[in-house]
Design an enzyme around this catalytic site. Structure first.
Site, PDB file in Angstrom:
ATOM      1  N   SER A 137       0.860  -1.182   0.000  1.00 29.43           N
ATOM      2  CA  SER A 137       0.000   0.000   0.000  1.00 29.43           C
ATOM      3  C   SER A 137       0.896   1.231   0.000  1.00 29.43           C
ATOM      4  O   SER A 137       1.708   1.410   0.902  1.00 29.43           O
ATOM      5  CB  SER A 137      -0.882  -0.034   1.253  1.00 29.43           C
ATOM      6  OG  SER A 137      -1.614   1.160   1.377  1.00 29.43           O
ATOM      7  N   LYS A 163      -1.415  -1.082  -4.231  1.00 32.91           N
ATOM      8  CA  LYS A 163      -2.548  -0.211  -3.892  1.00 32.91           C
ATOM      9  C   LYS A 163      -2.000   1.194  -3.773  1.00 32.91           C
ATOM     10  O   LYS A 163      -0.974   1.405  -3.124  1.00 32.91           O
ATOM     11  CB  LYS A 163      -3.161  -0.685  -2.587  1.00 32.91           C
ATOM     12  CG  LYS A 163      -4.041   0.314  -1.866  1.00 32.91           C
ATOM     13  CD  LYS A 163      -4.852  -0.389  -0.795  1.00 32.91           C
ATOM     14  CE  LYS A 163      -4.849   0.370   0.514  1.00 32.91           C
ATOM     15  NZ  LYS A 163      -5.588  -0.356   1.573  1.00 32.91           N
ATOM     16  N   LYS A 165      -2.931   5.235  -2.742  1.00 35.22           N
ATOM     17  CA  LYS A 165      -3.913   6.087  -2.083  1.00 35.22           C
ATOM     18  C   LYS A 165      -4.308   7.184  -3.057  1.00 35.22           C
ATOM     19  O   LYS A 165      -3.469   7.703  -3.811  1.00 35.22           O
ATOM     20  CB  LYS A 165      -3.293   6.700  -0.828  1.00 35.22           C
ATOM     21  CG  LYS A 165      -2.941   5.664   0.237  1.00 35.22           C
ATOM     22  CD  LYS A 165      -4.177   5.079   0.874  1.00 35.22           C
ATOM     23  CE  LYS A 165      -3.808   4.077   1.958  1.00 35.22           C
ATOM     24  NZ  LYS A 165      -5.011   3.543   2.641  1.00 35.22           N
ATOM     25  N   ASP A 190      -7.285   3.444  -3.011  1.00 37.39           N
ATOM     26  CA  ASP A 190      -7.947   3.573  -1.711  1.00 37.39           C
ATOM     27  C   ASP A 190      -8.075   5.055  -1.389  1.00 37.39           C
ATOM     28  O   ASP A 190      -7.069   5.775  -1.326  1.00 37.39           O
ATOM     29  CB  ASP A 190      -7.110   2.860  -0.631  1.00 37.39           C
ATOM     30  CG  ASP A 190      -7.791   2.850   0.741  1.00 37.39           C
ATOM     31  OD1 ASP A 190      -8.904   3.395   0.873  1.00 37.39           O
ATOM     32  OD2 ASP A 190      -7.189   2.285   1.677  1.00 37.39           O
ATOM     33  N   GLU A 215     -11.361   1.335  -3.160  1.00 33.38           N
ATOM     34  CA  GLU A 215     -11.613   1.107  -1.728  1.00 33.38           C
ATOM     35  C   GLU A 215     -12.112   2.372  -1.046  1.00 33.38           C
ATOM     36  O   GLU A 215     -11.506   3.441  -1.162  1.00 33.38           O
ATOM     37  CB  GLU A 215     -10.292   0.624  -1.088  1.00 33.38           C
ATOM     38  CG  GLU A 215     -10.397   0.240   0.374  1.00 33.38           C
ATOM     39  CD  GLU A 215      -9.057  -0.292   0.931  1.00 33.38           C
ATOM     40  OE1 GLU A 215      -8.163  -0.653   0.128  1.00 33.38           O
ATOM     41  OE2 GLU A 215      -8.903  -0.327   2.154  1.00 33.38           O
ATOM     42  N   ASP A 240     -13.817  -0.582   3.565  1.00 28.20           N
ATOM     43  CA  ASP A 240     -12.842  -0.748   4.646  1.00 28.20           C
ATOM     44  C   ASP A 240     -13.453  -0.109   5.903  1.00 28.20           C
ATOM     45  O   ASP A 240     -14.123  -0.787   6.693  1.00 28.20           O
ATOM     46  CB  ASP A 240     -11.515  -0.085   4.223  1.00 28.20           C
ATOM     47  CG  ASP A 240     -10.454  -0.044   5.322  1.00 28.20           C
ATOM     48  OD1 ASP A 240     -10.746  -0.423   6.461  1.00 28.20           O
ATOM     49  OD2 ASP A 240      -9.309   0.399   5.059  1.00 28.20           O
ATOM     50  N   LYS A 264     -10.114  -6.104   8.510  1.00 31.54           N
ATOM     51  CA  LYS A 264      -8.998  -5.843   9.419  1.00 31.54           C
ATOM     52  C   LYS A 264      -9.499  -6.285  10.774  1.00 31.54           C
ATOM     53  O   LYS A 264     -10.478  -5.725  11.280  1.00 31.54           O
ATOM     54  CB  LYS A 264      -8.672  -4.348   9.479  1.00 31.54           C
ATOM     55  CG  LYS A 264      -8.130  -3.759   8.185  1.00 31.54           C
ATOM     56  CD  LYS A 264      -7.899  -2.259   8.326  1.00 31.54           C
ATOM     57  CE  LYS A 264      -7.356  -1.688   7.013  1.00 31.54           C
ATOM     58  NZ  LYS A 264      -7.317  -0.221   7.022  1.00 31.54           N
ATOM     59  N   GLY A 292      -4.420  -3.811   6.337  1.00 31.26           N
ATOM     60  CA  GLY A 292      -3.323  -3.637   7.283  1.00 31.26           C
ATOM     61  C   GLY A 292      -3.393  -2.271   7.929  1.00 31.26           C
ATOM     62  O   GLY A 292      -4.067  -1.360   7.431  1.00 31.26           O
TER      63      GLY A 292
HETATM   64  O1  OSB Z   1      -6.927   2.380   4.623  1.00 28.96           O
HETATM   65  O2  OSB Z   1      -5.999   0.502   4.454  1.00 28.96           O
HETATM   66  C1  OSB Z   1      -6.014   1.638   4.919  1.00 28.96           C
HETATM   67  C2  OSB Z   1      -2.815   2.196   6.945  1.00 28.96           C
HETATM   68  C3  OSB Z   1      -3.303   2.902   8.022  1.00 28.96           C
HETATM   69  C4  OSB Z   1      -4.643   3.218   8.057  1.00 28.96           C
HETATM   70  C5  OSB Z   1      -5.492   2.827   7.008  1.00 28.96           C
HETATM   71  C6  OSB Z   1      -5.008   2.102   5.945  1.00 28.96           C
HETATM   72  C7  OSB Z   1      -3.635   1.819   5.889  1.00 28.96           C
HETATM   73  C8  OSB Z   1      -3.002   1.141   4.779  1.00 28.96           C
HETATM   74  C9  OSB Z   1      -1.680   0.463   5.072  1.00 28.96           C
HETATM   75  O3  OSB Z   1      -3.416   1.180   3.645  1.00 28.96           O
HETATM   76  C10 OSB Z   1      -1.702  -0.981   4.864  1.00 28.96           C
HETATM   77  C11 OSB Z   1      -0.480  -1.641   5.456  1.00 28.96           C
HETATM   78  O4  OSB Z   1      -0.456  -1.912   6.668  1.00 28.96           O
HETATM   79  O5  OSB Z   1       0.431  -1.909   4.679  1.00 28.96           O
HETATM   80 MG    MG Z   2      -8.285   1.317   3.374  1.00 28.42          MG
END
Ligand code: OSB
Ligand code: MG
Length: 372
Positions: A137, A163, A165, A190, A215, A240, A264, A292
């Site tokens: 991510s 992924k 953002k 995301d 996402e 999520d 999660k 995660g």
């Molecule tokens: O939206 O998935 C999310 C990390 C912190 C808070 C929200 C998110 C995330 C990530 C990181 O996308 C995923 C990872 O732990 O690699």
């Molecule tokens: Mg997310």
């Protein structure tokens, strides 16, 4: 029997290799609450995924610590539970909301149960795989060039799913640039709730870029906008932040608000609720994957065990330790396999060794809770 004799709570400070920015906030380090549940000779470990500021969720490290010390630990201390499921149910009756705080304790109880039954956490949860497919991510970047550089680095390291953002001002062009550079790359976006219903026409333009999913484009409580978007595009919408329980998942499925669900365990109160959501989605033919929260090796081991269940059909946000940390709290750390997977530990319990020397160095405070 799971006999809760003592509960240790500690916080450690871990500096991320690089800041992680999402539409709702940024993190440069994590102050992590670790839970140790003592039951006879067994020690169960859990990690709280709450962050410093209430942006991804209303929970923070401080609210979680408060709930654990004042309400959650007292609800189970000195009691016996047949399994981790009953312990989790008790926590849920004791505290409305606060799933991340509850999950840290609930997951430690599953770790204990695995030890009592002399099995791996993966097998105990119903896992079947020996390795799980993972992705990476990538946080919001200052420029498109910086983003392409990041993607290149991770693809070269062996990550097979990326992924990225997105946020208003960081979306269409940015996604197109990555897609043009890697036409075949399994790619997803995301938004962490950065858009509103008015943005639906813009988001529809992401359809056609061959994304695995979009996402959480809208607010955590806005299932209707997600349904509206899902009904107007081919690309699956994934939830999520919106999925905080089985009940919420059920509502989302009935509304056709998502074609894919991110699980999660921290966000839904632990492993038991994760399994319920996993099973419900499986019965509807809806794939799930494991999200995660920038976990240390402890939370990561829990996520990997969960992701070994059969309906985790898409790569998780479970990267190798070195994507996050110079040094992880487990030794050896998790490393990425040639095939873009992480191994599911097969040993009894979590199957990772805690680096206590390192924990001693990064610990900020600790308390031991027990009955007088
Ligand atoms: O939206 O998935 C999310 C990390 C912190 C808070 C929200 C998110 C995330 C990530 C990181 O996308 C995923 C990872 O732990 O690699
Ligand atoms: Mg997310």
């Amino acid at each position: 029997m799971l006999n809760v004799e003592r509960i240790g709570l500690e916080t450690v400070r871990m500096r991320l290799k690089e800041p992680f920015r999402i539409s709702s906030g940024a993190q440069e380090e994590r102050r992590v609450i670790l839970v140790r549940l003592f039951c006879g000779d067994a020690v169960g470990l859990g990690e709280c995924v709450a962050s410093e500021t209430p942006d991804y969720s209303y929970e923070t490290v401080d609210t979680a610590m408060w709930m654990l010390e004042r309400h959650l630990a007292p609800a189970v201390l000195g009691l016996e539970f047949p399994t981790a499921v009953e312990l989790g149910d008790k926590l849920k009756r004791a505290v409305r909301g606060h799933p991340m705080a509850r999950a840290a304790l609930e997951m430690a109880a599953w770790h204990i149960q695995a030890q009592l039954e002399d099995t791996s956490l993966s097998r105990l949860l119903g896992g079947e795989r020996e390795a799980v497919e993972v992705g990476v991510s990538i946080g919001l970047q200052p420029s498109i060039d910086a983003l392409l550089e990041k993607v290149r680095g991770y693809v070269e390291r062996g990550y097979r799913r990326v992924k990225m953002k997105i946020a208003p001002g960081h979306d269409l062009e940015w996604v197109r640039a990555v897609r043009e550079a890697w036409p075949e790359l399994p790619l997803m976006v995301d938004a962490n709730a950065a858009y509103a219903e008015d943005d639906i026409p813009r988001l529809r333009r992401l359809d056609g870029l061959g994304l695995m999913m979009i996402e959480q484009p809208f607010a955590d409580d806005d299932l209707l906008s997600h349904a509206q978007l899902q009904n107007s595009i081919e690309t699956p919408v994934c939830l999520d932040e919106a999925i905080t329980s089985l009940a919420r998942c059920e509502t989302a499925l009935r509304l056709n608000a998502a074609g894919i669900i991110n699980i999660k365990p921290g966000r839904v109160g632990g492993h038991a609720e994760s399994i319920r959501i996993h099973d419900r989605c499986a019965s509807e033919g809806v794939p799930v994957w494991c999200g995660g929260m920038l976990e240390t090796g402890i939370g990561r081991a829990h996520n990997i065990a969960l992701a070994s269940l059969p309906n985790f059909k898409l790569p998780g946000d479970i990267s190798a330790s070195d994507r996050y940390w110079e040094r992880d709290v487990i030794d050896p750390p998790f490393t990425l396999g040639e095939d873009g997977t992480l191994p599911v530990p097969g040993r009894t319990g979590l199957g990772v060794d805690i680096d206590e020397t390192f924990l001693d160095r990064i610990r900020m405070d600790q308390v031991m809770l027990e009955l007088e």
